[in-house]
Design a protein around this motif. Structure first.
Motif, short mmCIF file in Angstrom:
data_model
loop_
_atom_site.label_atom_id
_atom_site.label_comp_id
_atom_site.label_asym_id
_atom_site.label_seq_id
_atom_site.Cartn_x
_atom_site.Cartn_y
_atom_site.Cartn_z
N PRO A 1 76.51 85.80 92.61
CA PRO A 1 77.68 85.00 92.99
C PRO A 1 78.53 85.72 94.03
CG PRO A 1 78.06 86.05 90.89
CD PRO A 1 76.65 86.38 91.27
N SER A 2 79.45 84.99 94.62
CA SER A 2 80.29 85.57 95.68
C SER A 2 81.23 86.64 95.14
CB SER A 2 81.09 84.46 96.36
OG SER A 2 81.89 83.76 95.42
N ASP A 3 81.56 86.60 93.85
CA ASP A 3 82.45 87.61 93.27
C ASP A 3 81.68 88.66 92.48
OD1 ASP A 3 81.65 85.98 91.22
OD2 ASP A 3 83.61 85.90 90.23
N ALA A 4 80.42 88.91 92.86
CA ALA A 4 79.58 89.87 92.14
C ALA A 4 80.26 91.23 92.05
CB ALA A 4 78.22 89.98 92.82
N TRP A 5 80.07 91.87 90.92
CA TRP A 5 80.75 93.12 90.61
C TRP A 5 79.75 94.28 90.69
CZ3 TRP A 5 82.83 93.95 84.93
CH2 TRP A 5 83.38 95.23 84.81
N SER B 1 81.36 83.43 89.77
CA SER B 1 80.87 83.34 88.40
C SER B 1 81.99 83.50 87.38
CB SER B 1 79.82 84.43 88.16
OG SER B 1 80.44 85.71 88.18
N GLY B 2 83.12 84.09 87.81
CA GLY B 2 84.22 84.33 86.88
C GLY B 2 84.08 85.63 86.12
N VAL B 3 82.89 86.26 86.18
CA VAL B 3 82.68 87.53 85.48
C VAL B 3 82.81 88.65 86.52
CG1 VAL B 3 81.15 88.85 83.98
CG2 VAL B 3 81.06 86.35 83.96
N ASN B 4 84.05 88.99 86.86
CA ASN B 4 84.27 90.03 87.86
C ASN B 4 85.16 91.13 87.28
OD1 ASN B 4 87.07 89.12 88.17
ND2 ASN B 4 86.22 87.41 89.35
N ARG B 5 85.36 92.17 88.07
CA ARG B 5 86.10 93.35 87.59
C ARG B 5 87.52 93.00 87.12
NH1 ARG B 5 85.61 98.91 88.49
NH2 ARG B 5 83.87 98.55 89.91
N ASP B 6 88.23 92.17 87.89
CA ASP B 6 89.63 91.85 87.55
C ASP B 6 89.71 91.07 86.25
OD1 ASP B 6 90.50 93.16 89.81
OD2 ASP B 6 90.56 91.34 91.04
N ASN B 7 88.88 90.01 86.14
CA ASN B 7 88.92 89.18 84.93
C ASN B 7 88.57 89.98 83.69
OD1 ASN B 7 89.60 87.03 86.53
ND2 ASN B 7 87.58 86.07 86.51
N HIS C 1 65.21 97.63 96.44
CA HIS C 1 64.29 97.12 95.41
C HIS C 1 64.24 95.59 95.34
CE1 HIS C 1 65.72 101.13 93.87
NE2 HIS C 1 64.43 101.32 94.00
N TYR C 2 65.16 94.92 95.99
CA TYR C 2 65.15 93.45 95.93
C TYR C 2 65.85 92.87 97.15
CZ TYR C 2 69.98 94.10 94.23
OH TYR C 2 71.30 94.46 94.10
N LYS C 3 65.54 91.60 97.41
CA LYS C 3 66.30 90.82 98.37
C LYS C 3 67.34 90.04 97.59
CE LYS C 3 62.82 88.52 99.95
NZ LYS C 3 62.00 87.59 100.77
N SER C 4 68.46 89.74 98.20
CA SER C 4 69.50 89.01 97.49
C SER C 4 69.86 87.72 98.22
CB SER C 4 70.75 89.87 97.32
OG SER C 4 71.37 90.10 98.56
N ILE C 5 70.29 86.75 97.42
CA ILE C 5 70.86 85.51 97.94
C ILE C 5 72.25 85.39 97.35
CG2 ILE C 5 70.68 83.00 98.01
CD1 ILE C 5 67.66 83.29 97.71
N THR C 6 73.28 85.43 98.19
CA THR C 6 74.66 85.33 97.71
C THR C 6 75.07 83.87 97.69
OG1 THR C 6 75.21 87.50 98.62
CG2 THR C 6 77.04 86.03 98.11
N LEU C 7 75.43 83.40 96.50
CA LEU C 7 75.81 82.00 96.32
C LEU C 7 77.24 81.78 96.78
CD1 LEU C 7 74.31 81.63 92.74
CD2 LEU C 7 73.23 80.96 94.90
N ASN C 8 77.48 80.61 97.29
CA ASN C 8 78.83 80.28 97.78
C ASN C 8 79.69 79.76 96.63
OD1 ASN C 8 80.93 79.89 99.57
ND2 ASN C 8 80.26 77.81 100.12
N ALA C 9 79.78 80.56 95.58
CA ALA C 9 80.58 80.18 94.40
C ALA C 9 80.79 81.43 93.55
CB ALA C 9 79.86 79.10 93.59
N VAL D 1 65.31 86.32 90.14
CA VAL D 1 66.14 86.88 89.07
C VAL D 1 67.53 86.26 89.12
CG1 VAL D 1 67.13 88.98 88.09
CG2 VAL D 1 64.85 89.04 89.12
N PHE D 2 67.99 85.76 87.97
CA PHE D 2 69.35 85.25 87.82
C PHE D 2 70.02 86.14 86.77
CE2 PHE D 2 72.97 82.74 86.97
CZ PHE D 2 73.06 81.72 87.92
#
Length: 570
Positions: free
Chosen positions: A100-104, A122-128, A112-120, A70-71
Motif C-alpha cells: 500500500p501507499s502507506d507501507a511501513w 492500508s491503515g496499518v502504518n507506524r503512526d496508527n 529479492h522482489y519486485k514491488s507494485i505500490t497500490l494507490n491506496a 505476495v500480498f
C-alpha cells in the motif's frame, strides 16, 4: 641410464629402452599408457558432466522458476513473510510484492522482489499502530479491574474493525482498477502467497483465479485452525482464554464464554465488512470464509511444542521456527560487551516491533532492577534514557535478536510474547521473563508458563521488586533452563528443516497448479450439514414415525381383540 626390474623373476626380454635413454619394463609402459588413457577419459567425462549439469540447471530454471504474487501484512508479520520471499528468490523464483501507499516495513526497493505500490492506504502504518499501542499501555496502567479489561477489549475491537474497513476500501479500489487487474492477470502468476490476518490476499487470489498458499497463524476469524479444522471446545482452548487442553468444568465454561465473545466480534465486526464485498464481487451464494477455507496449503507458523494437541487437516503444514537459524558472530563491540560478562552471562530484552518505548516510570523500575544484577544486559529501547540505568546495561535502538539468543552467554530473554520471539527462544533454548502487552501475547506466554520455561508479569502491577524477583528466579532456578532445553530438543528433532518444508509445499502448488486433493469439502457445507443436524432430525423423525405407527397398530389390534371379546361377553 637406470635398470628397474618389473619383478624379481623378470627376464631380459621384459626390458625396453625409453626415449630418455633409460631402461624400463613393458609393465611400467603399459601402466603409464593406461594412466594416460584414464586421464583422457576422465577429462572427457568431466567435460560431459559439465555440459549435462549446465543443461540441468537451465532446464531446472525453466521448470522450477515460478512467479509468486505476495500480498503481505505489515509489522512483525512482514518480518517472517520476508524470510519466505528471500528463500523463494534464492531458489530462482520471481517474486512480486503488493504494497500500500502507506507501507511501513514493506520497502519499495529490494534485491529479492519486485514491488507494485497500490494507490491506496492500508491503515496499518507506524503512526496508527503507535497511537494504538500508546492508548493500550495507558489503559493498562489504570489497573487490572473488569472495566479496564472491557475498555481494552472494546478498543481492540474498534481498531480491528477500522483496519479491516480500510482494507476493504483498498480492495474495492484495486478491483475497480481495470488496468491494474489486467496487468496482474497478464503476468500469469503461479500462485498467491498471503497472510490471512486480513483478507486482502485471499480476495485477490480468487479474483485472479490463482492457487492460494497462506502464511498463517491468524485469520480474520482468529487462530488459523478454527477456520479449517474441527476445534472441540472441551479440549481445544480458544485463543485469549489462557487455558490449557486439560480443563476443569469451570474452565470449560470460561472457554465456551470466550468462544461466544469471539462469535459476537465476528458477527458485528467482520461480517458487515466482508459479506457485502464478497456478495458484490463473487456472488450472493458465496460466504467469505469459504474463500479462506478453500486455500490450497496452510503454512502454519506453529507446531506442537508450542500448540496444544488438537485436530488438524491434510493441507496444514507446520513450519514453526522457519525463521530461526544458527547464530552468526556478533559485531565486535557487541561481542566485547557480551564477553565482559564473564561467568554471569547476559540478559537480552526487547519488546518487539510495535513497542519501541515504555512509560518513563516503568523504564526507571526496569533499569533499577537490572542494575542490581551481576549479569550484563542488552536492552532495545528508543525512549528517554533512564536515570537509574546501571553500568552493566547497554541500551540500543536495534539488536540482532537471533544472534544474541544463540550466543552461549545468553541466560534470559525478557520479551513481550510475540510468536517470532517465542520461537527463537525455543530454538536456542533460552528461558523467558514475560511482559505481555496486547493481542495474542498473554496467551503465548501462558503456554510458555504452563511448560515451565517462563515467568510472566502483569504490566499493570509490575514494579522494580517483582521484576527483579522474576529475573532472579529464572536466572538461578535450573528448572527453567533445563525444561527449555528439552523443548528446544523436541522442536529441532524433525526430518527436515521447517523452511525447507515450507518451500517444498509452495513449489508443490506451483508444479500441480494447486492441491485440491488435500482440501476437505466441509467448507462447502452449511452449518446444518456440517454438524449433521439434518440427518439427526431425519432419523428422529423416522423413529417418531415408527413409534407413532407402532402405537397405532397396537391400539388397533387391542381394540380388535379385546373389543370383540367384550361384545361377545355382553
Amino acid at each position: 641410464m637406470y635398470i628397474s626390474p618389473a619383478s624379481s623373476k623378470s627376464t631380459p626380454s621384459s626390458w625396453i629402452l625409453c626415449k630418455d635413454d633409460g631402461w624400463t619394463s613393458n609393465y611400467e609402459l603399459s601402466l603409464k599408457t593406461c594412466q594416460l588413457e584414464a586421464h583422457e577419459s576422465l577429462s572427457e567425462m568431466y567435460r560431459l558432466t559439465l555440459v549435462v549439469l549446465a543443461a540441468l540447471l537451465c532446464s531446472a530454471a525453466l521448470v522450477n522458476g515460478g512467479k509468486v504474487l505476495v500480498f503481505p501484512v505489515e509489522g512483525s508479520h512482514w518480518i517472517n513473510m520476508k524470510v519466505l520471499i528471500e528463500e523463494l528468490h534464492s531458489r530462482g523464483h520471481e517474486v512480486t510484492v503488493l504494497r500500500p501507499s502507506d507501507a511501513w516495513y514493506v520497502k519499495a526497493e529490494s534485491p529479492h522482489y519486485k514491488s507494485i505500490t497500490l494507490n491506496a492506504a492500508s491503515g496499518v502504518n507506524r503512526d496508527n499502530m503507535g497511537n494504538f499501542v500508546k492508548r493500550t499501555l495507558e489503559m493498562q496502567r489504570q489497573g487490572a479491574s473488569f472495566w479496564t479489561r472491557m475498555a481494552l477489549e472494546i478498543d481492540l475491537v474498534k481498531e480491528f474493525y477500522e483496519m479491516n474497513r480500510v482494507l476493504i476500501v483498498l480492495m474495492e479500489k484495486m478491483f475497480e482498477d481495470n488496468k491494474l487487474m489486467q496487468s496482474l492477470h497478464d503476468a500469469k502468476y503461479d500462485l498467491v502467497l498471503t497472510d490471512p490476518t486480513y483478507g486482502g490476499g485471499v480476495l485477490l487470489a480468487h479474483r485472479l483465479g490463482l492457487p492460494l498458499v497462506l502464511n498463517v497463524r491468524w485469520t480474520i476469524h482468529g487462530e488459523g485452525h478454527t477456520s479449517i479444522a474441527p476445534s472441540p471446545l472441551s479440549y481445544v482452548p480458544v485463543t485469549g482464554s489462557e487455558l490449557a487442553d486439560k480443563m476443569t468444568f469451570t474452565e470449560r465454561v470460561k472457554n465456551m464464554l470466550t468462544y461466544f465473545f469471539v462469535c459476537l466480534q465476528i458477527m458485528y465486526v467482520i461480517d458487515p465488512l466482508y459479506k457485502p464485498f464478497v456478495h458484490r464481487h463473487f456472488g450472493p451464494d458465496v460466504h467469505y470464509i469459504e474463500l479462506f477455507q478453500s486455500a490450497d496449503i496452510w503454512l502454519m507458523r506453529n507446531d506442537f511444542t508450542f500448540e496444544w494437541p488438537r485436530p488438524t487437516m491434510p493441507n496444514v503444514v507446520y513450519m514453526s521456527g522457519f525463521q530461526c537459524k544458527p547464530a552468526k558472530p556478533l559485531p565486535k563491540e557487541l561481542e566485547d560487551f557480551v564477553q565482559s560478562s564473564g561467568e554471569h552471562g547476559v540478559i537480552v530484552m526487547t519488546l518487539g516491533t510495535l513497542v519501541e518505548k515504555l512509560p518513563e516510570d516503568i523504564t526507571e523500575d526496569i533499569a533499577a532492577a537490572f542494575a542490581q544484577l551481576p549479569q550484563k544486559v542488552i536492552w532495545r529501547h528508543k525512549g528517554k534514557r533512564p536515570s537509574m540505568l546501571g553500568k552493566n546495561t547497554l541500551m540500543v535502538e536495534w539488536l540482532p535478536q537471533n544472534d544474541l539468543l544463540g550466543h552461549p552467554k545468553t541466560r534470559v530473554f525478557v520479551a513481550h510474547g510475540g510468536t517470532n520471539g517465542m520461537q527463537e527462544a525455543i530454538y536456542h533454548g533460552v528461558p523467558l521473563v514475560g511482559l505481555p502487552l496486547m493481542f495474542d501475547q498473554p496467551d503465548n506466554f501462558f503456554r510458555m508458563k504452563a511448560r515451565g520455561v517462563a515467568k510472566v508479569l502483569d504490566f499493570e502491577t509490575m514494579n522494580r521488586d517483582n521484576f527483579l524477583e522474576a529475573l532472579k528466579e529464572v536466572l538461578y532456578q535450573p528448572s527453567y533452563r533445563e525444561k527449555m532445553k528439552v523443548l528446544s530438543s523436541l522442536h529441532r528433532d524433525q526430518p527436515m528443516k521447517p523452511l525447507d518444508r515450507a518451500m517444498f509445499w509452495i513449489e508443490f502448488v506451483m508444479r500441480h497448479k494447486g492441491a485440491a486433493h488435500l482440501r476437505t469439502e466441509s467448507y462447502k457445507m452449511s452449518t446444518i450439514q456440517y454438524h449433521s443436524i439434518d440427518v439427526v432430525a431425519f432419523l428422529l423423525a423416522v423413529v417418531l414415525l415408527v413409534f407413532t405407527v407402532s402405537v397405532a397398530v397396537i391400539k388397533f389390534v387391542w381394540r380388535r381383540l379385546f373389543g370383540r371379546h367384550k361384545v361377545k361377553k355382553e
